[in-house]
Design a protein around this motif. Structure first.
Motif, mmCIF file in Angstrom:
data_model
loop_
_atom_site.group_PDB
_atom_site.id
_atom_site.type_symbol
_atom_site.label_atom_id
_atom_site.label_comp_id
_atom_site.label_asym_id
_atom_site.label_seq_id
_atom_site.Cartn_x
_atom_site.Cartn_y
_atom_site.Cartn_z
ATOM 1 N N ASN A 2 -39.286 50.663 76.536
ATOM 2 C CA ASN A 2 -38.999 49.822 75.373
ATOM 3 C C ASN A 2 -40.158 48.867 75.081
ATOM 4 O O ASN A 2 -40.451 48.553 73.928
ATOM 5 C CB ASN A 2 -37.720 49.008 75.598
ATOM 6 N N GLN A 3 -40.816 48.422 76.154
ATOM 7 C CA GLN A 3 -41.949 47.501 75.989
ATOM 8 C C GLN A 3 -43.256 48.249 75.772
ATOM 9 O O GLN A 3 -44.141 47.792 75.059
ATOM 10 C CB GLN A 3 -42.070 46.594 77.232
ATOM 11 N N HIS A 4 -43.383 49.410 76.431
ATOM 12 C CA HIS A 4 -44.604 50.230 76.321
ATOM 13 C C HIS A 4 -44.200 51.680 76.041
ATOM 14 O O HIS A 4 -44.142 52.499 76.961
ATOM 15 C CB HIS A 4 -45.426 50.145 77.609
ATOM 16 N N PRO A 5 -43.906 52.003 74.787
ATOM 17 C CA PRO A 5 -43.373 53.325 74.454
ATOM 18 C C PRO A 5 -44.230 54.512 74.909
ATOM 19 O O PRO A 5 -43.704 55.594 75.149
ATOM 20 C CB PRO A 5 -43.281 53.277 72.920
ATOM 21 N N GLY A 6 -45.526 54.324 75.050
ATOM 22 C CA GLY A 6 -46.372 55.451 75.444
ATOM 23 C C GLY A 6 -46.728 55.486 76.915
ATOM 24 O O GLY A 6 -47.646 56.220 77.311
ATOM 25 N N ASP A 7 -46.027 54.723 77.732
ATOM 26 C CA ASP A 7 -46.371 54.644 79.154
ATOM 27 C C ASP A 7 -46.181 56.011 79.819
ATOM 28 O O ASP A 7 -45.049 56.482 80.013
ATOM 29 C CB ASP A 7 -45.488 53.594 79.845
ATOM 30 N N ALA A 8 -47.305 56.653 80.160
ATOM 31 C CA ALA A 8 -47.267 58.032 80.669
ATOM 32 C C ALA A 8 -46.529 58.124 82.003
ATOM 33 O O ALA A 8 -45.761 59.061 82.231
ATOM 34 C CB ALA A 8 -48.690 58.567 80.809
#
Length: 295
Positions: free
Chosen positions: A273-279
């Motif tokens: 939710n805070q970092h949508p692209g966090d791999a």
């Protein structure tokens, strides 16, 4: 307070006050509270026990014994532990406390016998305090190899327990390299313990809703010394700081068991939710879905 206002049962209130004082390392204040609690409990009789707010008799007398030991009052300690043993004749805790009293009185051989019996009553289950004081008794008897094993066990069971590190330094022998490593470890643990106490003091004087950053810092300190209580602090931090990713990531690093899987999903979603692209978070979530056979 509640006691002065006449709230009942008083034994339970004194019991709580004593525990607070003991946690604050104020042995004499704790001892006085436990003694008042014991007097109140005797006067109360059976009013339903701990479920109705009375002090638990065994725990009260054991805690009184510990406070008396910390205050160097061995006579009071022995009397309190004897009462605890009368309430719990098959318990291991009275034997452990009796061993500590004998050790403090200089009778290390008697202490070892009592600790040995306490171990038997625990069915071999390990405990930091019992490991540590057994090690002290072995050291006093000149049995250094057994003392070192006990101290190392105490370190494992109580990460960041400073007295075990100090005793290991004392017993480190003539090996300068080994002593140097132990001294560095001791210095690190003492520094982290001081930091921990400073943060705890701040938390004690701050409303809960304003303690998010402090609980995060406390969790990180405990994490460094591998103290499992770190996760309690981090859970609080993540709740008080809903947009903080660091607390979630630290919590996720400790969730290894299958029983954690749905909690883990929740925290991974918070990270995304805070970092949508966090791999890394997306990969972990995908692995969980595969493990659950989600199609």
């Amino acid at each position: 307070g509640a006691i002065q206002a006449g709230m009942k049962p008083a034994s339970g209130l004194w019991w709580m006050l004593g525990r607070i004082a003991l946690e604050a390392e104020n042995a004499r204040e704790a001892l006085a509270a436990f003694q008042n609690g014991a007097q109140a409990l005797e006067a109360e009789g059976d009013q339903g026990g701990p479920e109705k707010g009375q002090a638990p008799a065994v725990s009260l007398h054991l805690a009184m014994g510990r406070a008396a030991l910390d205050a160097s009052d061995l006579v009071t300690a022995k009397r309190a532990v004897t009462k605890a043993a009368a309430h719990s004749p098959q318990g291991w805790e009275p034997l452990f406390c009796q061993g500590r009293i004998e050790l403090a009185a200089g009778s290390s051989q008697k202490a070892l016998g009592l600790f040995s019996e306490a171990w038997k009553r625990r069915d071999g289950q390990r405990l930091m305090d019992l490991s540590y004081y057994s090690a002290l008794a072995f050291a006093a008897e000149g049995r250094e190899e057994e003392a070192l094993k006990g101290l190392q066990m105490a370190q494992q069971l109580g990460p960041g327990f400073v007295p075990a590190y100090r005793e290991l330094v004392r017993l480190s022998g003539a090996d300068p390299a080994k002593k140097l490593l132990l001294e560095k470890a001791l210095a690190d643990v003492e520094r982290l313990t001081a930091e921990r106490k400073a943060v705890e003091k701040t938390i004690d004087s701050t409303p809960l809703e304003g303690c998010g950053e402090q609980y995060l810092e406390l969790g990180k300190i405990c994490f460094k010394v591998k103290d499992p209580i770190a996760f309690d602090h981090l859970f609080l931090a993540s709740d008080l700081l809903p947009s903080n990713v660091e607390a979630c990531e630290l919590l996720l690093s400790g969730m290894k068991g299958k029983q954690d899987i749905f909690v883990k999903v929740g925290y991974l979603r918070k990270v995304l939710n805070q970092h949508p692209g966090d791999a890394a978070a997306m990969r972990s979530l995908a692995e969980i879905y595969l493990e659950l056979h989600v199609r």
